[in-house]
Write an enzyme that holds these catalytic residues in place. Structure first.
Site, PDB file in Angstrom:
ATOM      1  N   PRO A  14       0.821  -1.218   0.000  1.00  9.85           N
ATOM      2  CA  PRO A  14       0.000   0.000   0.000  1.00  9.85           C
ATOM      3  C   PRO A  14       0.853   1.267   0.000  1.00  9.85           C
ATOM      4  CG  PRO A  14      -0.115  -1.122   2.137  1.00  9.85           C
ATOM      5  CD  PRO A  14       0.644  -2.012   1.222  1.00  9.85           C
TER       6      PRO A  14
ATOM      7  N   GLU B 116       2.065  -8.106   8.710  1.00 11.85           N
ATOM      8  CA  GLU B 116       2.324  -6.656   8.794  1.00 11.85           C
ATOM      9  C   GLU B 116       3.144  -6.160   7.610  1.00 11.85           C
ATOM     10  OE1 GLU B 116       1.235  -4.065  10.603  1.00 11.85           O
ATOM     11  OE2 GLU B 116      -0.147  -5.613  11.297  1.00 11.85           O
TER      12      GLU B 116
ATOM     13  N   ARG C  62      -5.108  -8.377 -20.600  1.00 13.11           N
ATOM     14  CA  ARG C  62      -6.146  -8.014 -21.578  1.00 13.11           C
ATOM     15  C   ARG C  62      -5.623  -7.003 -22.596  1.00 13.11           C
ATOM     16  NH1 ARG C  62      -9.410  -3.919 -20.678  1.00 13.11           N
ATOM     17  NH2 ARG C  62     -11.338  -4.994 -21.170  1.00 13.11           N
TER      18      ARG C  62
ATOM     19  N   ASP D  47     -11.940   1.503 -23.972  1.00 12.88           N
ATOM     20  CA  ASP D  47     -12.316   1.415 -22.571  1.00 12.88           C
ATOM     21  C   ASP D  47     -12.086   2.740 -21.849  1.00 12.88           C
ATOM     22  OD1 ASP D  47     -13.123  -1.219 -22.392  1.00 12.88           O
ATOM     23  OD2 ASP D  47     -11.124  -1.973 -21.901  1.00 12.88           O
TER      24      ASP D  47
END
Ligand SMILES: C[S@@+](CC[C@H](N)C(=O)[O-])C[C@H]1O[C@@H](n2cnc3c(N)ncnc32)[C@H](O)[C@@H]1O
Length: 231
Positions: A92, A119, A157, A172
């Site tokens: 993150p 963690e 893709r 898209d």
């Protein structure tokens, strides 16, 4: 051309393979444009219990991924193919994943992704290799597997021949087509009328230039309303 090689290092290979064996990731593999290799880095841990985590120095909650099994696993996987690997660390704390990054990664010969758990990583895992640290969004998941799958799906893709028409990826949302980053225009299929809502006349007209103009206008309007930051 050799298929893109994707290595995913995870403590939960079953979780990852379940997704890769369905839909577009599977079709991409069957078409021979990508190959997946899953490695459980617990197989590289020592001792009866094959522990991959340990308590943090300095105290605090949670367990930390140990460096030894991860270093061994990464080195083993790197040696399995002589193509240079673009190394992705799921965290993150990384740069935020987006469509441009998916496009960049789809041009690599090989991707190696490491999925954290608990963690997170002993800092020396970060320091030990030349990682591209990537986050899939500003929230905390229990592990990197879903992130690696998000990246894999978005990348494969874009590989040539995977989608029915190559242009469809360009149209898209966040498109890489000629009009830049826009959300996609609205779609309709049959019936022409459903519960009082009708398909716009222009889409039924068969007039290609008018349809293209309408779609571009709708895409701009939608982007202005929902994601003005993209304009
Ligand atoms: C519970 S998280 C650890 C979070 C870590 N303590 C921190 O605050 O940065 C466990 C693992 O899930 C993965 N992960 C969690 N959120 C993620 C995100 N937004 N993007 C990518 N990977 C994520 C990473 O691999 C991470 O090592």
């Amino acid at each position: 051309m050799k298929p893109l090689r994707i290595d995913i290092l995870t403590l939960f290979p079953g979780l990852v393979s379940a997704v890769l064996e369905e839909s577009i990731p599977r079709i991409a593999r069957e078409k021979g444009v990508v190959e997946y290799h899953l490695t459980n880095f617990r197989d590289f841990a020592q001792g009866v219990h094959q522990a991959v985590d340990d308590r943090p120095y300095g105290g605090g909650a949670g367990m930390v991924l140990k460096p030894e099994p991860v270093f061994k696993a990464v080195r083993h996987v790197l040696a399995a193919d002589d193509r240079p690997a673009h190394m992705v660390l799921l965290t993150p704390q990384g740069r935020r994943f987006d469509q441009q990054t998916a496009l960049d990664l789809s041009g690599k010969q090989r991707l190696l992704m490491l999925c954290g758990r608990y963690e997170g990583y002993d800092e020396r895992i970060r320091q030990g290799f030349g990682w591209d640290e990537i986050s899939i969004g500003d929230y905390v998941l229990s592990g990197g597997e879903l992130g690696a799958l998000v990246i894999t799906d978005a990348v494969v893709r874009l590989l040539p021949g995977v989608l029915g028409r190559d242009e469809s990826a360009q149209e898209d949302s966040f498109g890489l087509g000629q009009h830049g980053k826009l959300l996609e225009y609205p779609h309709y299929t049959r019936p022409v009328e459903f519960e009082g809502m009708t398909v716009p006349q222009v889409l039924q007209s068969g007039h290609h230039a008018e349809i293209a103009k309408w779609r571009l206008e709708q895409a701009r309007k939608r982007t202005q309303e929902r994601r003005p930051d993209l304009l």
